[in-house]
Design an enzyme around this catalytic site. Structure first.
Site, short mmCIF file in Angstrom:
data_model
loop_
_atom_site.label_atom_id
_atom_site.label_comp_id
_atom_site.label_asym_id
_atom_site.label_seq_id
_atom_site.Cartn_x
_atom_site.Cartn_y
_atom_site.Cartn_z
N LYS A 71 0.85 -1.20 0.00
CA LYS A 71 0.00 0.00 0.00
C LYS A 71 0.88 1.24 0.00
O LYS A 71 1.82 1.35 0.79
CB LYS A 71 -0.93 0.02 1.22
CG LYS A 71 -1.94 1.17 1.18
CD LYS A 71 -2.97 1.06 2.29
CE LYS A 71 -2.37 1.41 3.65
NZ LYS A 71 -3.39 1.44 4.72
N GLN A 143 -13.17 7.41 9.86
CA GLN A 143 -12.82 6.15 10.50
C GLN A 143 -13.87 5.70 11.51
O GLN A 143 -13.98 4.50 11.81
CB GLN A 143 -11.46 6.27 11.20
CG GLN A 143 -10.28 6.35 10.26
CD GLN A 143 -9.92 5.00 9.64
OE1 GLN A 143 -10.54 3.99 9.93
NE2 GLN A 143 -8.93 5.00 8.78
N ASP A 164 -17.58 14.61 19.53
CA ASP A 164 -16.66 15.32 18.64
C ASP A 164 -16.85 16.81 18.85
O ASP A 164 -17.95 17.25 19.20
CB ASP A 164 -16.93 14.94 17.18
CG ASP A 164 -15.80 15.33 16.24
OD1 ASP A 164 -15.54 16.55 16.10
OD2 ASP A 164 -15.17 14.44 15.66
N ALA A 224 -3.77 7.34 16.82
CA ALA A 224 -2.34 7.65 16.72
C ALA A 224 -1.68 6.82 15.62
O ALA A 224 -1.68 5.60 15.67
CB ALA A 224 -1.65 7.39 18.05
N ASP A 225 -1.14 7.52 14.61
CA ASP A 225 -0.45 6.84 13.51
C ASP A 225 0.84 7.55 13.13
O ASP A 225 1.39 7.34 12.06
CB ASP A 225 -1.37 6.72 12.29
CG ASP A 225 -1.81 8.07 11.75
OD1 ASP A 225 -1.50 9.11 12.39
OD2 ASP A 225 -2.45 8.11 10.69
N SER A 296 -3.64 0.29 18.27
CA SER A 296 -3.58 -0.13 16.87
C SER A 296 -2.91 0.94 16.02
O SER A 296 -3.36 2.09 15.99
CB SER A 296 -4.99 -0.41 16.35
OG SER A 296 -4.98 -0.65 14.96
#
Length: 328
Positions: A71, A143, A164, A224-225, A296
């Protein structure tokens, strides 16, 4: 031979949670048992464009099937305002492991959303209370939708609370699911006191404290990425039964990256990896457990598993567009 082109709608139509969740579970198992190869995610930083590219290759052997792919994905926060484009876009190349032929090129953005939800569902199935019936989500972006779709596939969700700062995003979420769930807007604490909570925000200062979750809430920390991102308070992470997807990625760019880098959280505070739960090497939820957390980051093996499901079903249903990429 021809290559199959699958756009967003094709991917969405052919990647369904009942098939995707077990495929992602198989991928976690293959990774844990050494039947997968997944080089570290590589980054190309482009500060002049306030963005980056990430490449995510993987191969996995799930026993009944094997698959390979890569990807290519970006994160460009200025895209919506400057170019009317999504912040994140992805392209997936799915290849035959035996001869390397490119079987398909498909939209990786929809694929990412679906497999991210499926990963949360796998962890939830092992770590949430069996009778979980309420789901909370902090962050009402794209998401958040597949989080609910996936969690509802492994637990009988009745009540949903969404939180939110963007009231319009919350209303869109409520309207989208109103005919299927008892869904309402609420505070972070109200969402966090559900049986299952997913956090899908890009924040760098924690917004969920120990007081914001129930005594037996399972939390999927999905936002968190990248380095510096951090949704859950350190005390919450330290007090919880903490499960991660991959040590290298989570310590670099997952929910735990900040406290781990500062020495606040150490390896002994991590209960294990989700693959260890899937393969039975470690227990999931036990009667003694209180709050559980799944960190994740999103693994390339999940993308390959999702691409496998998309390709097989698209061929079965005659979806997509065939074209002669290589001329062979």
């Amino acid at each position: 031979m021809e290559t199959l082109l699958l756009n967003k709608d094709d991917v969405s139509e052919n990647v369904r949670m009942p098939e995707l969740i077990p495929a992602v579970e198989d991928a976690f198992a293959a990774y844990e048992t050494g039947d997968a190869q997944m080089p570290a995610k590589s980054y190309i930083d482009l500060p002049q464009y306030n963005g980056d590219f990430r490449s995510m290759p993987a191969y996995l052997d799930a026993g009944d099937w094997d698959a390979a792919g890569i990807k290519w994905v970006n994160v460009h926060p200025d895209n919506p305002d400057d170019f009317d484009l999504p912040t994140v876009m992805g392209t997936m190349v799915y290849s035959d492991p035996e001869n390397a032929y490119p079987l398909a090129i498909m939209d990786g953005t929809e694929l990412t959303m679906q497999r991210t939800g499926a990963a949360a569902a796998v962890a939830t199935d092992y770590l949430a209370v069996e009778d979980a019936s309420s789901f909370g989500v902090v962050g009402a972006g794209v998401q958040s939708y597949t989080q609910l779709e996936a969690i509802a596939a492994v637990r009988d969700v009745e009540e949903v609370v969404v939180s939110d700062v963007d009231d319009e995003a919350v209303q869109r979420y409520v309207d989208h699911f109103a005919d299927r769930f008892d869904v309402r807007a609420g505070s972070i604490s109200e969402a966090g006191h559900c049986d299952v909570l997913s956090t899908v925000t890009p924040v760098r200062d924690p917004i969920v404290s120990p007081e914001d979750v129930g005594e037996r809430t399972h939390v999927n920390a999905m936002g968190a990425d990248a380095e510096g991102k951090h949704e859950l308070a350190d005390d919450l992470l330290l007090d919880a039964k903490l499960v991660i997807d991959d040590h290298a990625q989570t310590t670099h760019s997952g929910e735990i990256n900040v406290p781990y880098g500062e020495g606040v959280l150490a390896d002994e505070d991590i209960y294990g990896e989700v693959g260890e739960l899937v393969t039975g090497q470690k227990d999931g939820r036990t009667p003694e457990d209180g709050v559980t957390v799944f960190d994740s980051t999103g693994l390339a093996i999940q993308d390959v598993a999702a691409a496998h499901v998309a390709y097989e079903h698209a061929r079965e249903h005659g979806n997509g567009y065939d074209f002669d990429l290589l001329g062979v």
